[in-house]
Design a protein around this motif. Sequence first.
Motif, PDB file in Angstrom:
ATOM      1  N   CYS A 281       0.835  -1.209   0.000  1.00 19.50           N
ATOM      2  CA  CYS A 281       0.000   0.000   0.000  1.00 19.50           C
ATOM      3  C   CYS A 281       0.864   1.252   0.000  1.00 19.50           C
ATOM      4  CB  CYS A 281      -0.927  -0.006   1.206  1.00 19.50           C
ATOM      5  SG  CYS A 281      -0.026  -0.178   2.759  1.00 19.50           S
ATOM      6  N   LEU A 282       2.115   1.157   0.488  1.00 20.30           N
ATOM      7  CA  LEU A 282       2.998   2.316   0.602  1.00 20.30           C
ATOM      8  C   LEU A 282       3.852   2.522  -0.646  1.00 20.30           C
ATOM      9  CD1 LEU A 282       4.132   1.514   4.239  1.00 20.30           C
ATOM     10  CD2 LEU A 282       2.471   3.236   3.559  1.00 20.30           C
ATOM     11  N   CYS A 283       3.730   1.656  -1.632  1.00 23.66           N
ATOM     12  CA  CYS A 283       4.539   1.800  -2.849  1.00 23.66           C
ATOM     13  C   CYS A 283       4.272   3.154  -3.495  1.00 23.66           C
ATOM     14  CB  CYS A 283       4.209   0.690  -3.851  1.00 23.66           C
ATOM     15  SG  CYS A 283       5.101  -0.840  -3.522  1.00 23.66           S
ATOM     16  N   GLY A 284       5.340   3.742  -4.043  1.00 27.66           N
ATOM     17  CA  GLY A 284       5.196   5.013  -4.754  1.00 27.66           C
ATOM     18  C   GLY A 284       4.862   4.720  -6.199  1.00 27.66           C
ATOM     19  N   SER A 285       3.636   5.017  -6.597  1.00 29.17           N
ATOM     20  CA  SER A 285       3.225   4.667  -7.960  1.00 29.17           C
ATOM     21  C   SER A 285       3.235   5.877  -8.892  1.00 29.17           C
ATOM     22  CB  SER A 285       1.838   4.026  -7.945  1.00 29.17           C
ATOM     23  OG  SER A 285       0.950   4.823  -7.218  1.00 29.17           O
ATOM     24  N   ARG A 286       3.398   7.079  -8.320  1.00 25.05           N
ATOM     25  CA  ARG A 286       3.509   8.278  -9.160  1.00 25.05           C
ATOM     26  C   ARG A 286       4.848   8.929  -8.843  1.00 25.05           C
ATOM     27  NH1 ARG A 286      -0.599  12.267  -7.883  1.00 25.05           N
ATOM     28  NH2 ARG A 286      -0.383  11.526  -5.738  1.00 25.05           N
ATOM     29  N   ILE A 287       5.760   8.890  -9.814  1.00 24.64           N
ATOM     30  CA  ILE A 287       7.110   9.416  -9.589  1.00 24.64           C
ATOM     31  C   ILE A 287       7.180  10.816 -10.214  1.00 24.64           C
ATOM     32  CG2 ILE A 287       9.567   8.960  -9.916  1.00 24.64           C
ATOM     33  CD1 ILE A 287       8.702   5.972 -10.452  1.00 24.64           C
ATOM     34  N   LEU A 288       7.208  11.824  -9.374  1.00 27.01           N
ATOM     35  CA  LEU A 288       7.247  13.209  -9.844  1.00 27.01           C
ATOM     36  C   LEU A 288       8.700  13.676  -9.799  1.00 27.01           C
ATOM     37  CD1 LEU A 288       4.234  14.570  -7.694  1.00 27.01           C
ATOM     38  CD2 LEU A 288       4.157  13.309  -9.854  1.00 27.01           C
TER      39      LEU A 288
END
Length: 482
Positions: A281-288
Amino acid sequence: METILNYIDGKFRPSASGRSLPNFDPARGRPYSTVPDSDAIDARAAVAAARDAYKTWSRTPIEERAGWLLRVADAISKESAGLARWESIDTGKPITLAAGLDIPRSQINFEFFAKEARDFKGESFISRHSHNVTQYSPLGPVVCISPWNLPLYLLTWKIAPALVTGNTVIAKPSEVTPMTAFRLSHICADLGFPPGVLNILHGRGSEIGATLVGDSAIKAVSFTGSTATGRAIAQATAGSFKKVSLEMGGKNPNIIFADCDFELALETTVRSSFSNQGQICLCGSRILVERSIYHRFRDALVTRTKALIQGDPLHPETQQGALVSQVQMEKVLGYIELAQKEGGRILCGGKRVAPSPELAQGYFVAPTLIEGLGVECRTNQDEIFGPVATLIPFDTEEEAIRMANATRYGLSASVWTRDTQRANRMASSIEAGVVWINAWMLRDLRIPFGGMKDSGVGREGGQYGLRFFSEVKNVCKPGDPS
Ligand code: NAD
């Protein structure tokens, strides 16, 4: 074929109806065990056992309850190699992850809450007019419902604080990954855990999960899973006023400024996007990424992602295993297709793969990076919960904040910068329950853990978790005005 059984009142039983469900080995795409398809009759038996056991367990001294937790922790530690193997087979996750994270953390959950309970005491509020002392007491039988991505880790994270505070528990693991919960019931039975204090009931969420949630004898529901199920539980419990804690989905931003420690940000981004095949659930799926380093960071990330070793979850060198189920794989592939329709460009991955002929039926998807999408599109709005991350450039700090917050979720975020003041500004502006600065998944179990917006209601962890599973009463006496 292993037969998983319910654990009710200290005994192992199939479902009352005799019905069961197949349980799959996702790396091989075939069933390898069966799990009880429990219904209202099984729920009644578990609730009756939990109510009966509550009479004694709630009055058992907290030190004695903590002692039971420590014995379970010790047994998990002794069986850790076997448990890690089961967890890896059941979920498709690499054995190194199961052995390095899932099982140690399950053991630590019991140990941690046994120790944390020592500091769990009432407060006093004293003035000239009144002397107030708060008392915490258990609630009654409670239900702990967990998802499939970190099966034993998340189930024990709930069971341990519920038990040590004097409640009795009916645990409902995910029907997709029931195996280590079954092993836990064996551990408890072998230790002679008092019957009925912990019951583990298997089956479909829509059937047994919903039945337990709706039972009037249940005093609290602690849930981790999707936002859709969390909403259904909130609706089902609204009229009963039982306590509810909801840990739900996320669409977490990973914000990379040009002044970051490039190598550390890069290496951590590979982990935060693809650990457990992106099913955390904590995975970063949007890399800005700040525009001045966008191309350099993107190219380096693609190279690192392509180098991830995908293969048999039981092989010690495997870094990427299988997705948990066919349903999940199809969902992820559907989102990859949608991303392309929305104008996204696949930088790597983007398809189902077969790492070897014997794994040809397994649910493997190559780790996927996508660019060219705006923040408002569905790919960047919906939780995909798989090995898929998007890259988006930004120009200013304000724009990064706006993009980070442009979702209905608010679970976690990572910010990568060497500028402390900027890090502080970002931390106060980002709408998320956890903000990491130059880090990801750095966990202290005492902190309040949970999400904002559609990611959660309530907080778990440390004293927050112990309080959730307790009722508080204030006892007031007149003060001494002299
Ligand atoms: P899910 O919501 O489908 O199922 C979670 C659990 O709820 C399962 O045990 C299921 O059987 C049960 N359930 C389903 N319907 C129910 C109902 N009507 N009443 C009661 N119980 C019901 O979630 P999942 O697919 O197993 O897990 C993935 C989701 O979990 C993702 O959205 C992920 O973000 C979320 N998650 C959140 C956290 C967190 O800490 N916030 C941690 C891990 C996973």
